[in-house]
Design a protein around this motif. Structure first.
Motif, PDB file in Angstrom:
ATOM      1  N   ASN A  54       0.704  -1.315  -0.063  1.00 45.44           N
ATOM      2  CA  ASN A  54      -0.048   0.006  -0.039  1.00 45.44           C
ATOM      3  C   ASN A  54       0.892   1.093  -0.073  1.00 45.44           C
ATOM      4  N   MET A  55       2.027   0.950  -0.148  1.00 42.89           N
ATOM      5  CA  MET A  55       3.203   2.213  -0.187  1.00 42.89           C
ATOM      6  C   MET A  55       3.033   2.805   1.176  1.00 42.89           C
ATOM      7  N   ARG A  56       2.567   2.411   2.180  1.00 44.93           N
ATOM      8  CA  ARG A  56       2.484   3.199   3.229  1.00 44.93           C
ATOM      9  C   ARG A  56       3.948   3.287   4.090  1.00 44.93           C
ATOM     10  N   LEU A  57       4.888   2.621   3.476  1.00 45.35           N
ATOM     11  CA  LEU A  57       5.875   2.318   4.227  1.00 45.35           C
ATOM     12  C   LEU A  57       7.248   3.129   3.999  1.00 45.35           C
ATOM     13  N   GLY A  58       7.215   4.133   2.909  1.00 41.56           N
ATOM     14  CA  GLY A  58       8.282   4.936   2.732  1.00 41.56           C
ATOM     15  C   GLY A  58       8.706   5.650   3.928  1.00 41.56           C
ATOM     16  N   PRO A  59       9.902   5.866   4.208  1.00 37.36           N
ATOM     17  CA  PRO A  59      10.409   6.418   5.263  1.00 37.36           C
ATOM     18  C   PRO A  59       9.824   7.629   5.897  1.00 37.36           C
ATOM     19  N   VAL A  60       9.261   7.541   6.908  1.00 34.49           N
ATOM     20  CA  VAL A  60       8.403   8.684   7.517  1.00 34.49           C
ATOM     21  C   VAL A  60       9.318   9.500   8.332  1.00 34.49           C
ATOM     22  N   ALA A  61       9.835  10.460   8.077  1.00 27.64           N
ATOM     23  CA  ALA A  61      10.729  11.494   8.685  1.00 27.64           C
ATOM     24  C   ALA A  61      10.166  12.858   9.330  1.00 27.64           C
ATOM     25  N   LEU A  62      10.730  13.459  10.409  1.00 25.11           N
ATOM     26  CA  LEU A  62      10.497  14.650  10.638  1.00 25.11           C
ATOM     27  C   LEU A  62      10.948  15.900  10.012  1.00 25.11           C
ATOM     28  N   ALA A  63      10.379  16.905   9.779  1.00 24.13           N
ATOM     29  CA  ALA A  63      10.887  17.829   9.127  1.00 24.13           C
ATOM     30  C   ALA A  63      12.091  18.264   9.657  1.00 24.13           C
ATOM     31  N   THR A  64      13.258  18.501   8.949  1.00 24.91           N
ATOM     32  CA  THR A  64      14.458  19.100   9.671  1.00 24.91           C
ATOM     33  C   THR A  64      14.539  20.579   9.022  1.00 24.91           C
ATOM     34  N   THR A  65      14.257  21.565   9.834  1.00 23.05           N
ATOM     35  CA  THR A  65      14.345  22.992   9.368  1.00 23.05           C
ATOM     36  C   THR A  65      15.534  23.771   9.941  1.00 23.05           C
ATOM     37  N   SER A  66      16.337  22.968  10.870  1.00 22.70           N
ATOM     38  CA  SER A  66      17.332  23.890  11.280  1.00 22.70           C
ATOM     39  C   SER A  66      18.660  22.971  11.113  1.00 22.70           C
ATOM     40  N   ALA A  67      19.632  23.081  11.313  1.00 27.73           N
ATOM     41  CA  ALA A  67      21.117  22.549  11.192  1.00 27.73           C
ATOM     42  C   ALA A  67      21.150  21.558  12.380  1.00 27.73           C
ATOM     43  N   GLY A  68      20.649  22.064  13.542  1.00 27.14           N
ATOM     44  CA  GLY A  68      20.800  21.396  14.662  1.00 27.14           C
ATOM     45  C   GLY A  68      19.664  20.079  14.908  1.00 27.14           C
ATOM     46  N   HIS A  69      19.018  20.232  13.995  1.00 26.35           N
ATOM     47  CA  HIS A  69      17.778  19.118  14.006  1.00 26.35           C
ATOM     48  C   HIS A  69      18.464  17.579  13.685  1.00 26.35           C
ATOM     49  N   ILE A  70      17.967  16.618  14.326  1.00 28.63           N
ATOM     50  CA  ILE A  70      18.469  15.228  14.029  1.00 28.63           C
ATOM     51  C   ILE A  70      17.788  14.560  13.008  1.00 28.63           C
ATOM     52  N   ASP A  71      18.426  14.068  11.912  1.00 22.56           N
ATOM     53  CA  ASP A  71      17.540  13.445  10.740  1.00 22.56           C
ATOM     54  C   ASP A  71      16.889  12.020  11.438  1.00 22.56           C
ATOM     55  N   SER A  72      15.632  12.149  11.497  1.00 16.78           N
ATOM     56  CA  SER A  72      14.924  11.202  11.901  1.00 16.78           C
ATOM     57  C   SER A  72      14.736   9.817  11.003  1.00 16.78           C
ATOM     58  N   ALA A  73      15.057  10.087   9.500  1.00 15.93           N
ATOM     59  CA  ALA A  73      14.401   9.263   8.936  1.00 15.93           C
ATOM     60  C   ALA A  73      15.105   7.705   9.062  1.00 15.93           C
ATOM     61  N   PRO A  74      14.320   6.595   8.965  1.00 15.21           N
ATOM     62  CA  PRO A  74      15.127   5.167   9.289  1.00 15.21           C
ATOM     63  C   PRO A  74      15.863   4.811   8.115  1.00 15.21           C
ATOM     64  N   ALA A  75      17.132   4.313   8.470  1.00 22.66           N
ATOM     65  CA  ALA A  75      17.970   3.870   7.462  1.00 22.66           C
ATOM     66  C   ALA A  75      17.564   3.068   6.389  1.00 22.66           C
ATOM     67  N   SER A  76      16.658   1.868   6.639  1.00 21.46           N
ATOM     68  CA  SER A  76      16.199   1.124   5.754  1.00 21.46           C
ATOM     69  C   SER A  76      14.480   1.131   5.741  1.00 21.46           C
ATOM     70  N   PRO A  77      13.939   1.137   4.448  1.00 20.38           N
ATOM     71  CA  PRO A  77      12.605   1.404   4.659  1.00 20.38           C
ATOM     72  C   PRO A  77      11.698   0.112   5.440  1.00 20.38           C
ATOM     73  N   PHE A  78      12.378  -0.703   5.561  1.00 23.34           N
ATOM     74  CA  PHE A  78      11.338  -1.810   6.494  1.00 23.34           C
ATOM     75  C   PHE A  78      11.724  -1.390   8.251  1.00 23.34           C
ATOM     76  N   ASP A  79      12.554  -0.463   8.553  1.00 25.31           N
ATOM     77  CA  ASP A  79      12.893  -0.300   9.740  1.00 25.31           C
ATOM     78  C   ASP A  79      11.847  -0.492  10.722  1.00 25.31           C
ATOM     79  N   SER A  80      10.639   0.463  10.331  1.00 28.36           N
ATOM     80  CA  SER A  80       9.605   0.855  11.072  1.00 28.36           C
ATOM     81  C   SER A  80       8.932  -0.556  11.429  1.00 28.36           C
ATOM     82  N   MET A  81       9.080  -1.659  10.788  1.00 33.37           N
ATOM     83  CA  MET A  81       8.084  -2.683  10.927  1.00 33.37           C
ATOM     84  C   MET A  81       8.677  -3.560  11.979  1.00 33.37           C
ATOM     85  N   ALA A  82      10.004  -3.597  12.383  1.00 35.28           N
ATOM     86  CA  ALA A  82      10.500  -4.767  13.263  1.00 35.28           C
ATOM     87  C   ALA A  82       9.863  -4.308  14.579  1.00 35.28           C
TER      88      ALA A  82
END
Lengths: 134, 136
Positions: A54-82
């Motif tokens: 269902n394509m609901r699995l693309g890496p869901v990430a928070l928007a990073t609007t400042s250089a200090g924000h940590i990139d929250s995108a999971p490394a692998s597209p399946f990361d969130s399923m484990a």
């Protein structure tokens, strides 16, 4: 025609990828059977496959609007399923790997992986027959 | 997408870690009666400490590594043997703190884990071979 072939293969490709991913998780569990405080992980295959299709699995990430924000995108597209496994018998060192469960799941997953490959082979063969038109 | 190839790295790291564990067990069993080590003290049993370690930075492919090898803190076995040159003033000799039963259990556990991981590797090899023969 090629579009149709693509669509047919898409399902099996996703399933195969997911099986490979699960195989990796299970082998991690088996490798860490003696590591203190290691928590065994696995995926709910049918749920994960539905999500993936269902394509609901693309890496869901928070928007990073400042250089200090940590990139929250999971490394692998399946990361969130484990998910972490519920332990059947607790052990003293905090490890939740149950070798019987892991070995059984590993063997089962390997079989399913081979089954997926057989499906793909059959699909390709029948497509070839159709293309040759003999 | 190299999940299947990561399985080799994972199982490989486990094979390495388990063989280090087997090595320390062998060393402990061999020195179960070594009253004097290179430093003049009785031999101390060695134990490995395992830690989970991601093989390629992803949280999914988690291998295992030997974080450190520690000396057991258990007290040594005191044996009454006044004729022994290593005996103290009361006639007791401090033997190594190796627990032979524990070491045997460790050995069996390491060998079983090694087998399991070798099998994982074999399965992964078969699966990759099948994958490479798609469409043939």
């Amino acid at each position: 025609m090629t579009n149709r072939l693509d669509k047919e293969l898409q399902f099996h490709q996703t399933a195969l990828n997911l099986r490979a991913y699960r195989q990796q998780l299970l082998s991690s569990n088996i490798a860490n059977a003696d590591t203190p405080n290691y928590k065994a992980r696995d995926i709910d295959f049918s749920k994960a496959l539905t999500g993936a299709l269902n394509m609901r699995l693309g890496p869901v990430a928070l928007a990073t609007t400042s250089a200090g924000h940590i990139d929250s995108a999971p490394a692998s597209p399946f990361d969130s399923m484990a998910q972490y496994r519920t332990e059947t018998q607790s052990s003293v060192d905090g490890n939740t790997v149950d070798m019987n469960t892991e070995r059984a799941a590993f063997a089962e997953n390997a079989l399913h992986y081979e089954a997926s490959i057989t499906f793909i082979n059959g699909l390709l063969r029948s497509m070839q027959t159709a293309v040759q038109g003999q | 997408m190299s999940s299947m190839l990561d399985v080799f790295k994972i199982a490989g790291s486990a094979l390495g870690a388990q063989s280090v564990r087997m090595n320390t067990t062998a060393s402990n069993l061999a020195n179960a009666d070594s009253v004097v080590g290179p430093d003049g003290q009785p031999y101390k049993a060695k134990q490995v400490v395992f830690a989970a370690k991601p093989v390629d930075g992803s949280a999914d492919a988690v291998g295992v590594q030997v974080e450190q090898v520690v000396d057991s803190a258990a007290p040594g076995r005191m044996v009454y043997d006044p004729a022994n040159p290593a005996a103290n003033t009361d006639g007791y000799v401090e033997m190594p703190n190796v627990n032979v039963v524990e070491e045997m259990v460790n050995m069996i556990s390491a060998s079983r884990s090694y087998q399991a991981n070798a099998e994982v590797m074999n399965t992964a090899r078969t699966l990759i071979q099948r994958t490479l023969s798609i469409g043939q």
